[in-house]
Enzyme design. Structure first.
Site, PDB file in Angstrom:
ATOM      1  N   CYS A 100       0.844  -1.051   0.093  1.00 57.49           N
ATOM      2  CA  CYS A 100      -0.052  -0.116   0.052  1.00 57.49           C
ATOM      3  C   CYS A 100       0.974   1.194  -0.119  1.00 57.49           C
ATOM      4  CB  CYS A 100      -0.787  -0.012   1.323  1.00 57.49           C
ATOM      5  SG  CYS A 100      -1.893   1.381   1.233  1.00 57.49           S
ATOM      6  N   LYS A 139       1.504  -9.453  -0.491  1.00 55.12           N
ATOM      7  CA  LYS A 139       1.490  -8.351  -1.529  1.00 55.12           C
ATOM      8  C   LYS A 139       2.667  -7.247  -1.597  1.00 55.12           C
ATOM      9  CE  LYS A 139      -1.953  -6.169  -4.491  1.00 55.12           C
ATOM     10  NZ  LYS A 139      -1.480  -4.929  -4.865  1.00 55.12           N
ATOM     11  N   GLY A 224      -7.662  -4.731  -9.787  1.00 58.90           N
ATOM     12  CA  GLY A 224      -7.991  -3.654  -8.756  1.00 58.90           C
ATOM     13  C   GLY A 224      -8.973  -2.570  -9.325  1.00 58.90           C
TER      14      GLY A 224
END
Length: 320
Positions: A100, A139, A224
């Site tokens: 992120c 991720k 996404g």
């Protein structure tokens, strides 16, 4: 694709998206053929401290099986405590967010900030694996910036620490979501590790999906932002990968019907007041490109009930 003993229903999976991938949206994406769906990212610290809003992010049901819960944090001990709590949840896989790029996440050393400290990332994975009853995945991004791309070495470290699969977004943290994803690094990660690898970045249609898989050799691909207002993308990609057929785009009536279906699920999930607020962005995405969509979006943002929204959308449908 298979992660340990968990079989994906297709090689096309839903990415974790803060403020987007709540239970209603995950269920919709599963209904269109998403092989796996992922929760919004959950703060390990907040979960350990018993934060009620955080626990609401963990709501799930059989309509989204199989599914992944994603946590973020940078303290190995806290991450392990969160993993122990999640051992009792129905989610089949536990994912660790190391990608992120949001400033509010990175400033605390979480998310893609971990790309600058591979040793800490390894300790986190090892701590989580020691207590988790679920497969543990990660991720990641390519690196912090263009001068410090370290995804290959990083992937090897977290694999050695016990990661059961790795998803790679083809951008650095400094790129955020701008520029082009560099799939060549995803390929290098795939070639460097033995666990399954999922590719992510710049897949917005079936042709791009096939190209990513062919160029990188990944086991699955993650979608996404391309899902915004378009859960059909999962059916379109899985069909194209299997048969080469390009399915037609959804009609205006289908888009409006899906937006109302989504809204009804959201109302059941969160109550009318919260659902209408959270659905505004989704309504905007569903009606994008339709005639007089701008006027409809303005009216929807002022609406105070689901019935008003439905009336606005029915009127918009007539204008198409």
């Amino acid at each position: 694709m298979k992660v340990k003993d968990i079989e994906f229903l297709s090689p096309v999976v839903l990415a974790p998206l803060a403020g987007i991938t709540d239970l209603p949206f995950r269920r919709i994406c599963r209904s269109f053929g998403a092989g796996m769906v992922t929760s919004e990212m959950v703060s390990a610290k907040a979960l350990v401290h018993g934060n009620e809003a955080t626990r609401r992010l963990l709501r799930t049901d059989n309509g989204e099986r199989p599914s992944v819960v994603q946590i973020f944090g940078s303290c190995p001990e806290t991450m392990a405590q969160a993993a122990e709590i999640l051992n009792n949840s129905p989610f089949e896989i536990l994912d660790i967010n190391m990608g992120c790029p949001a400033p509010k996440i990175v400033k605390n050393g979480d998310g893609s900030a971990l790309m600058r400290d591979p040793a800490l990332a390894g300790r986190i994975v090892r701590a989580v694996k020691a207590v988790s009853h679920k497969p543990v995945t990660c991720k990641i991004r390519l690196g912090w910036d263009g001068t410090s791309i370290n995804c290959v070495e990083y992937a090897k470290i977290i694999e050695d620490a016990g990661a059961d699969a790795i998803a790679v977004h083809g951008r650095t943290r400094s790129q955020m979501y701008a520029g082009l994803a560099d799939w060549s690094w995803i390929k290098k990660v795939k070639e460097a590790v033995s666990v399954p690898v999922t590719g992510n970045g710049d897949v917005a249609n079936p042709e791009q999906a096939k190209k990513l898989m062919e160029e990188t050799g990944v086991d699955a691909l993650m979608i996404g932002r391309a899902t915004y207002g378009d859960p059909w993308i999962f059916k379109h990609i899985t069909t194209y990968l299997a048969t080469g057929e390009l399915l037609p785009a959804p009609t205006p009536s289908e888009k409006i019907a899906m937006s109302l279906h989504h809204a009804k699920m959201a109302v059941e999930h969160d109550g009318e007041k919260v659902a209408l607020r959270e659905m505004r962005k989704h309504f905007s995405w569903y009606v994008k490109g339709l005639r007089e969509a701008t006027e409809a979006k303005v009216a929807i943002n002022k609406a105070e009930s689901f019935n008003q929204v439905e009336e606005i959308l029915r009127e918009l449908e007539v204008k198409q």
